[in-house]
Structure formats: structure tokens, C-alpha cells
Write an enzyme that holds these catalytic residues in place. Sequence first.
Site, PDB file in Angstrom:
ATOM      1  N   PRO A 105       0.838  -1.190   0.000  1.00 21.98           N
ATOM      2  CG  PRO A 105       0.073  -0.967   2.191  1.00 21.98           C
ATOM      3  CD  PRO A 105       0.811  -1.901   1.289  1.00 21.98           C
ATOM      4  CD  GLN A 115      -1.978   0.051   5.058  1.00 24.23           C
ATOM      5  OE1 GLN A 115      -1.642   1.148   4.645  1.00 24.23           O
ATOM      6  NE2 GLN A 115      -1.093  -0.936   5.282  1.00 24.23           N
ATOM      7  CB  CYS A 122       2.315   5.774   8.195  1.00 26.42           C
ATOM      8  SG  CYS A 122       2.577   7.409   7.458  1.00 26.42           S
ATOM      9  CE  LYS A 182       3.792  -2.424   4.439  1.00 27.80           C
ATOM     10  NZ  LYS A 182       4.564  -1.218   4.796  1.00 27.80           N
ATOM     11  CG  ASN A 197       7.399  -3.605   2.736  1.00 27.11           C
ATOM     12  OD1 ASN A 197       7.051  -2.599   3.359  1.00 27.11           O
ATOM     13  ND2 ASN A 197       7.653  -3.579   1.451  1.00 27.11           N
ATOM     14  N   GLY A 198      10.580  -4.297   2.253  1.00 32.51           N
ATOM     15  CA  GLY A 198      11.734  -3.416   2.374  1.00 32.51           C
ATOM     16  C   GLY A 198      12.887  -3.826   1.493  1.00 32.51           C
ATOM     17  N   GLY A 217       7.120  -2.435  -2.767  1.00 30.76           N
ATOM     18  CA  GLY A 217       6.584  -1.095  -2.822  1.00 30.76           C
ATOM     19  C   GLY A 217       7.208  -0.266  -3.920  1.00 30.76           C
TER      20      GLY A 217
END
Length: 323
Positions: free
Chosen positions: A16, A70, A100, A139, A200-201, A223
Site C-alpha cells: 500500500p 488498509q 507510517c 503492517k 517488506n523493504g 513497494g
Amino acid sequence: MNIGPINLNNPIALAPMEDVTDMPFRVICKRLGADLVYTEFTASEALIRDIPKALKKITVCDEERPVAIQIFGGKDESLASAAQVAESFKPDFIDINCGCWVKNHVARNEGAGLLRDLPLFEKIVRSTVKATKLPVTVKTRLGWDNNSIVILEVAKMIEQAGAQALTIHCRTRSQAHNGFADWDWLAKVKQTVKIPVIGNGDITTPEDAKAMLQTGCDGVMIGRGAIANPWIFQQTKHFLTTGEHLPEPSLEERIRVCLQHLKMSVEHELPYNGVVPFRKYYAGYLRGLPNIAAVRSDLMQIKEYTAVVDRLNQYVAQSTQMV
């Protein structure tokens, strides 16, 4: 891995991303091999107030399934109400953004701000799970900073609170998008919980995805790598299956998909002009193409849909003649 009735084997997911993962981009990535897609993160307070822009963000279509909506916020009662709104839009599951890093969000205990208040974090997850019949996932990040990495505690906490999967952006809040993602934590989390764990990353190549999966995580989320290369999903799945690389998409293929995406975006943005916000996608579609600098310069000035189509078709025709 299972998220409620959804069963996927080592899924490659689209992350997202605010102002990026709208419905047209999600559909394009789905067509190009993404197994799982997520909407842009949407404020719970905006959803429960029926703000049109927020409701548009969580509108999904059948072609993109399985798809998650999300949501984020800093109040458990608002997240619970927002989950009920999101459920009415018929996603496959609901994801809570607890990662975030942006200052104005964390200041309100939203996103990664919850990593400083684990009791509130837990309360939000429990309230959201209780409010909806859909599976709920989370997340988040490793922790607030390198001195307060709490991901193992968080993983156990959200599993006990009823979350059915956990996605970990393997950076701290203080890192934002800087430095390197620390994938070593994925193996540690997998040893701690039974729910699926998605990493993720720093996934920009098929080799990156394979290396992340070798940590033992159940799936990979991409992403910024997808903005730069929407074909990364089918390239990665092919590489994981065969050990070989797919050829790079041809010039004609890049322009065809770009124009297909542009058309959907223009229709999606009506009654507003969708050409200008689409500019952020040109770099990915046109990356590495020959003699493209002048074309990109022109596209960043054009505001009419037909003019973009004409300019790109002109470029394809000229490129074909030069071969």
C-alpha cells in the site's frame, strides 16, 4: 499461507502506497503478476465521516482480488467503525497501517506512532478484529528506533489480539526510507508466531525476493520497486519457479501497458484531469528506453489525454523506423 479463506503460496504482494496504489495501478500490477494488492492507506476518521475522497480510495473491483483495504488511525473506536465501513466495500480482508513514519501521523498516535504505545496498539487491533467478520492483518515496522526494536513483542501481541497475518517493513520509524532494511528480524518473528509473516523493504529484483523468502517468511511485499518496474511481479515469480530471468519487456510492451494504465487512470479520476497525477508513473514505464529523454520532458508538460497518446505513439513509430 492462509489469511482467512485466502490461500497463497509465497505470494508476491503490492505494498500500500499513498497516492500510488489506486485502483488502476492495482489492476495493472495484478495483470502483471501481483498475487495480493492493498489500497492506499485511508484515515479511519475520514471513512466514518463519509468523506468522498476517502470512500473512493477504498473502492475495489473483482479483477484485483484478493485485495485488502488498509486503514489507519489513533483511536480504537474509530478504527472499529472504519472497519465496518471498509467491510461494506467488500474487500477480501482489512489491513491496519501501524508503520507510517510521517511526522503529522505519528504525532497523533497513528501509523508507527503506535510503536510507542503498545497498549493502544493492542487495543486498536482487538477492536478492529471484533468489529468485522473479515480477516484483519497488520503492517508495521521493527520499532521506533534502533534502541527500541519491539517487533517480537508486537508480533506476539497482535497474534493474540486476533490478527491473521503480519507484514513487517524491516526498518524502524526513525529510518523512514533511509538506510537498509534488516531482514534478519523476519526469521526471528517466524520463530515467535504461527500467523503468516510477509516481509517488506528493499525488494527491487527477483534475487532480492528470493533472498527474503529464504529467511523463512511466508511472502514478499514490493513497494517502490513496483513503481520503478511494474513487471517485477511476473519477473519474480518466473525467477522463483525456473531460476531464470524473463526478457525485459519490449519498447512496444512498455508503451502499450503505459497507455492502458493511463486510460484507466483518466477514467478513474473523472471529472478531474487524471493526466497530471499520472506523471509519477512515467519513470517506471519509460525506464531505459532509447532516446527517451525528450519524450519524458514533453510528457511532463502535456495535460491532455489524447496528446499523451499521440506523443507516445509517435515515439513508438519513430523507434520502429530506426530499427
